[in-house]
Scaffold this motif. Structure first.
Motif, PDB file in Angstrom:
ATOM      1  N   UNK A  36       1.480  -1.457  -0.030  1.00 49.24           N
ATOM      2  CA  UNK A  36       0.376   0.235   0.073  1.00 49.24           C
ATOM      3  C   UNK A  36       0.681   1.575   0.219  1.00 49.24           C
ATOM      4  N   UNK A  37       1.878   1.117   0.838  1.00 48.61           N
ATOM      5  CA  UNK A  37       2.663   2.198   0.818  1.00 48.61           C
ATOM      6  C   UNK A  37       3.459   2.862  -0.882  1.00 48.61           C
ATOM      7  N   UNK A  38       3.540   1.707  -1.402  1.00 50.60           N
ATOM      8  CA  UNK A  38       3.870   2.029  -2.718  1.00 50.60           C
ATOM      9  C   UNK A  38       3.535   2.471  -3.845  1.00 50.60           C
ATOM     10  N   UNK A  39       2.077   2.224  -3.131  1.00 46.72           N
ATOM     11  CA  UNK A  39       0.730   2.467  -4.440  1.00 46.72           C
ATOM     12  C   UNK A  39       0.294   4.167  -2.886  1.00 46.72           C
ATOM     13  N   UNK A  40      -0.075   4.084  -1.966  1.00 48.20           N
ATOM     14  CA  UNK A  40      -0.733   5.966  -1.693  1.00 48.20           C
ATOM     15  C   UNK A  40       0.089   6.577  -2.044  1.00 48.20           C
ATOM     16  N   UNK A  41       1.243   7.336  -1.802  1.00 47.37           N
ATOM     17  CA  UNK A  41       1.744   8.130  -2.286  1.00 47.37           C
ATOM     18  C   UNK A  41       2.545   7.903  -3.631  1.00 47.37           C
ATOM     19  N   UNK A  42       3.873   7.995  -4.226  1.00 47.67           N
ATOM     20  CA  UNK A  42       4.602   8.006  -5.614  1.00 47.67           C
ATOM     21  C   UNK A  42       5.881   7.761  -5.418  1.00 47.67           C
ATOM     22  N   UNK A  43       5.895   7.402  -6.190  1.00 45.91           N
ATOM     23  CA  UNK A  43       7.705   7.298  -6.971  1.00 45.91           C
ATOM     24  C   UNK A  43       8.554   8.645  -6.622  1.00 45.91           C
ATOM     25  N   UNK A  44       8.130   9.971  -6.782  1.00 46.99           N
ATOM     26  CA  UNK A  44       8.449  11.306  -6.155  1.00 46.99           C
ATOM     27  C   UNK A  44       8.598  10.982  -4.451  1.00 46.99           C
ATOM     28  N   UNK A  45       7.383  10.749  -4.372  1.00 52.55           N
ATOM     29  CA  UNK A  45       7.542  11.007  -2.776  1.00 52.55           C
ATOM     30  C   UNK A  45       8.753  10.539  -2.284  1.00 52.55           C
ATOM     31  N   UNK A  46       8.905   8.744  -2.335  1.00 47.99           N
ATOM     32  CA  UNK A  46      10.358   8.487  -1.787  1.00 47.99           C
ATOM     33  C   UNK A  46      11.378   9.160  -2.373  1.00 47.99           C
ATOM     34  N   UNK A  47      11.884   9.006  -3.983  1.00 52.81           N
ATOM     35  CA  UNK A  47      12.599   9.667  -4.277  1.00 52.81           C
ATOM     36  C   UNK A  47      13.005  11.351  -3.328  1.00 52.81           C
ATOM     37  N   UNK A  48      12.390  11.745  -3.521  1.00 51.14           N
ATOM     38  CA  UNK A  48      12.533  13.759  -2.589  1.00 51.14           C
ATOM     39  C   UNK A  48      12.444  13.114  -1.588  1.00 51.14           C
ATOM     40  N   UNK A  49      12.669  12.539  -1.140  1.00 52.65           N
ATOM     41  CA  UNK A  49      11.872  11.700   0.908  1.00 52.65           C
ATOM     42  C   UNK A  49      11.102  12.735   1.196  1.00 52.65           C
ATOM     43  N   UNK A  50      10.068  12.763   0.548  1.00 54.81           N
ATOM     44  CA  UNK A  50       8.491  14.018   1.165  1.00 54.81           C
ATOM     45  C   UNK A  50       8.229  13.915   2.386  1.00 54.81           C
ATOM     46  N   UNK A  51       8.763  12.088   2.590  1.00 57.11           N
ATOM     47  CA  UNK A  51       8.384  11.423   3.991  1.00 57.11           C
ATOM     48  C   UNK A  51       9.097  12.422   5.235  1.00 57.11           C
TER      49      UNK A  51
END
Length: 171
Positions: A36-51
């Protein structure tokens, strides 16, 4: 495929016991949270460390701190019911429209605005653009957000999401 992957993560956990579990299928729920985490946000969310503003220092920490606690509180059978509802939710699957989605969409009489998020992997803008020509008073307004499907949880995205809704309600 996304819904099938989620279903299988629960059903394949031996603790799930075909839905008659005595204890929660923790391994399945943990895997469910990760998918769910991989689908709930997006690749840019993780790439840009928006978490990072949420307090996590890494992708794995974000999944462990944000997604796992939520899904570990859920009942596995309830989650499977939600997946079934999502998968079966077709406004044209009835005797009135006989599976003709365009006819069902064409029957919508209210002014309609679809507000997809550009990075929403569940409901990508292309789906809205495919549907809107069939809705007589329909419009699409795409909002940009690395938060994807979870954009409503990001206070910074709320003004962009609210703007088209305000326009619809004012009109």
């Amino acid at each position: 495929m996304f819904l099938l992957a989620l279903r299988r993560t629960l059903e394949l956990d031996p603790a799930y016991a075909d839905g008659f579990y005595e204890r929660p299928p923790v391994k399945g729920l943990t895997a469910f949270a990760t998918i769910y985490a991989g689908w709930g946000t997006s690749e840019p969310f993780f790439r840009n460390e928006d978490f990072r503003p949420l307090g996590s220092r890494s992708t794995e920490e974000h999944v462990a701190d944000f997604w796992e606690p939520f899904f570990l509180r859920c009942d596995a059978n309830n989650l499977l019911s939600q997946l079934w509802t999502w998968n079966a939710g077709d406004i044209s699957a009835n005797s009135t429209y006989g599976g003709h989605l365009e006819a069902a969409l064409g029957a919508i009489k209210a002014r309609t605005i679809i507000v997809p998020i550009d990075n929403d992997r569940y409901f990508p803008p292309v789906d809205a653009h495919d549907a809107i020509p069939h809705i007589p008073q329909g419009k699409v307004s795409v909002v940009a957000s690395s938060w994807g499907h979870m954009a409503l949880m990001n206070p910074g995205d709320i003004p962009a999401i609210d703007a088209p809704l305000r326009e619809l309600l004012a009109g």
